[in-house]
Enzyme design. Structure first.
Site, short mmCIF file in Angstrom:
data_model
loop_
_atom_site.label_atom_id
_atom_site.label_comp_id
_atom_site.label_asym_id
_atom_site.label_seq_id
_atom_site.Cartn_x
_atom_site.Cartn_y
_atom_site.Cartn_z
N ASN A 9 58.95 52.83 -51.12
CA ASN A 9 59.17 52.18 -52.42
C ASN A 9 58.73 53.18 -53.50
O ASN A 9 57.54 53.40 -53.70
CB ASN A 9 58.32 50.89 -52.50
CG ASN A 9 58.38 50.24 -53.86
OD1 ASN A 9 59.24 50.57 -54.69
ND2 ASN A 9 57.47 49.31 -54.11
N LYS A 11 59.01 52.89 -56.61
CA LYS A 11 58.59 52.18 -57.83
C LYS A 11 59.25 52.84 -59.06
O LYS A 11 60.35 53.37 -58.96
CB LYS A 11 57.07 52.17 -57.95
CG LYS A 11 56.38 51.69 -56.68
CD LYS A 11 54.96 51.28 -56.91
CE LYS A 11 54.29 51.05 -55.59
NZ LYS A 11 53.03 50.36 -55.70
N HIS A 94 58.14 41.77 -54.59
CA HIS A 94 57.00 42.69 -54.57
C HIS A 94 55.90 42.12 -55.46
O HIS A 94 56.18 41.51 -56.49
CB HIS A 94 57.44 44.08 -55.06
CG HIS A 94 56.41 45.12 -54.80
ND1 HIS A 94 55.31 45.27 -55.61
CD2 HIS A 94 56.30 46.05 -53.82
CE1 HIS A 94 54.56 46.27 -55.14
NE2 HIS A 94 55.15 46.75 -54.05
N GLU A 96 54.06 43.39 -57.57
CA GLU A 96 54.12 43.83 -58.97
C GLU A 96 55.11 42.98 -59.76
O GLU A 96 54.92 42.73 -60.94
CB GLU A 96 54.45 45.33 -59.03
CG GLU A 96 53.25 46.17 -58.58
CD GLU A 96 53.59 47.51 -57.95
OE1 GLU A 96 54.72 47.99 -58.11
OE2 GLU A 96 52.69 48.07 -57.30
N GLU A 163 51.75 42.61 -47.71
CA GLU A 163 51.08 43.57 -48.57
C GLU A 163 49.92 42.90 -49.31
O GLU A 163 50.14 42.27 -50.36
CB GLU A 163 52.06 44.12 -49.61
CG GLU A 163 53.26 44.82 -48.99
CD GLU A 163 53.83 45.85 -49.95
OE1 GLU A 163 53.90 47.03 -49.56
OE2 GLU A 163 54.20 45.49 -51.07
N GLY A 169 48.22 50.50 -53.90
CA GLY A 169 47.96 51.52 -54.91
C GLY A 169 46.49 51.72 -55.22
O GLY A 169 46.14 52.35 -56.22
N SER A 209 48.49 51.17 -49.50
CA SER A 209 47.78 52.44 -49.35
C SER A 209 47.98 53.09 -47.98
O SER A 209 47.05 53.69 -47.42
CB SER A 209 46.28 52.26 -49.66
OG SER A 209 46.10 51.86 -51.00
C1 PEP Z 1 54.02 49.28 -52.33
O1 PEP Z 1 54.47 49.69 -53.39
O2 PEP Z 1 54.61 48.38 -51.75
C2 PEP Z 1 52.80 49.88 -51.80
C3 PEP Z 1 52.33 49.44 -50.67
O3 PEP Z 1 52.21 50.90 -52.55
P1 PEP Z 1 51.06 51.93 -52.03
O4 PEP Z 1 51.50 52.45 -50.69
O5 PEP Z 1 51.03 52.99 -53.08
O6 PEP Z 1 49.79 51.15 -51.92
#
Ligand code: PEP
Length: 253
Positions: A9, A11, A94, A96, A163, A169, A209
């Site tokens: 992803n 983003k 997601h 976000e 997640e 992040g 992460s």
């Molecule tokens: C994500 O954007 O779904 C995500 C898991 O980001 P990160 O790996 O940066 O934590």
């Protein structure tokens, strides 16, 4: 037998030319790795250019969101029909989007249905906040987020991504054991809601992460079928290593 998936992803990162450069850098290495569904999800504006660069490649292309209407007066939105000409998958729900754009369970479900109608495969994200986790509400929150997801969606190939929001992040990943336990709960929940067969067949990824240094911890777990990767998916060496490790481990199983 669930085929593992690693989805990147990107983003709101990369201009069109940066996205093209990144794809050119990643493609040869990713194409050499089999036994894993490899997906990249660049920003909307790069999908067309990246699609061209992926001709003949085994890498699949995904979008990061969609709107549920097919067309009309929805300024700034992108419809499932538009995406269906460009990519095969789409990330929906997601955290976000849920956090910053107030997406509700109802809206997310409309998007899932609209994606399937257009022939797109959704990667549906679910996860709890730190506060909910610490209050022991993780299972309740996940069950609510899955409450509108019906058997038809799983049968049509819906992919889930667990997640935990506190891990996205932040550099603070869940442990493999924690993620496995929660994904185990998700499977049991789907088994009760739908059927045991559906629960065993659905692919459930971990996200939060994930890096080349910790991916092994997750894919070594029996319930985890791969990862949704944010930050590390923008670095070619990291992303290749994550996909490579996933392929080697799951092939050996
Ligand atoms: C994500 O954007 O779904 C995500 C898991 O980001 P990160 O790996 O940066 O934590």
């Amino acid at each position: 037998m669930r085929i593992p998936m690693i989805a990147g992803n990107w983003k709101m990162n990369t201009t069109v030319s940066e996205a093209m450069a990144l794809v050119k850098e990643m493609r040869p290495g990713l194409d050499r790795i089999d036994n894993v569904d490899k997906v990249i999800c660049p920003p909307f504006v790069s999908l067309s250019a990246v699609k061209e660069l992926l001709k003949g490649s085994s890498i699949k292309l995904g979008a990061q969101d969609l709107y549920f209407e097919e067309k009309g007066a929805y300024t700034g939105e992108i419809s499932p029909l538009m995406l269906a000409e460009l990519c095969q998958l789409v990330i929906i729900g997601h955290s976000e989007r849920r956090q910053y754009f107030n997406e509700t369970v109802e809206l997310v479900d409309k998007k899932v249905k609209a994606a399937f109608k257009a022939g797109l495969k959704p990667i549906l994200c679910i996860g709890e906040t730190l506060k909910e986790n610490e209050a022991g509400k993780t299972e309740e929150v996940l069950a609510k987020q899955l409450s509108l997801t019906a058997s038809q969606a799983y049968n049509a190939g819906l992919v889930l991504a667990y997640e935990p929001i506190w891990a996205i992040g932040t550099g603070r990943a869940a442990t493999g054991q924690q993620a496995n336990q929660t994904i185990g709960f998700i499977r049991r929940h789907i088994s009760q809601q739908c059927s045991r067969e559906i629960a065993q067949a659905v692919r459930i990824l971990y996200g939060g992460s994930v890096t080349a240094a910790n991916i092994a911890e997750f894919i070594n777990q029996p319930e985890i079928d791969g990862a949704l990767v944010g930050g590390a998916s923008l670095k070619t060496s990291q992303f290749l290593s994550i996909v490579e490790q996933t392929s080697s481990f799951k092939r050996g199983k």
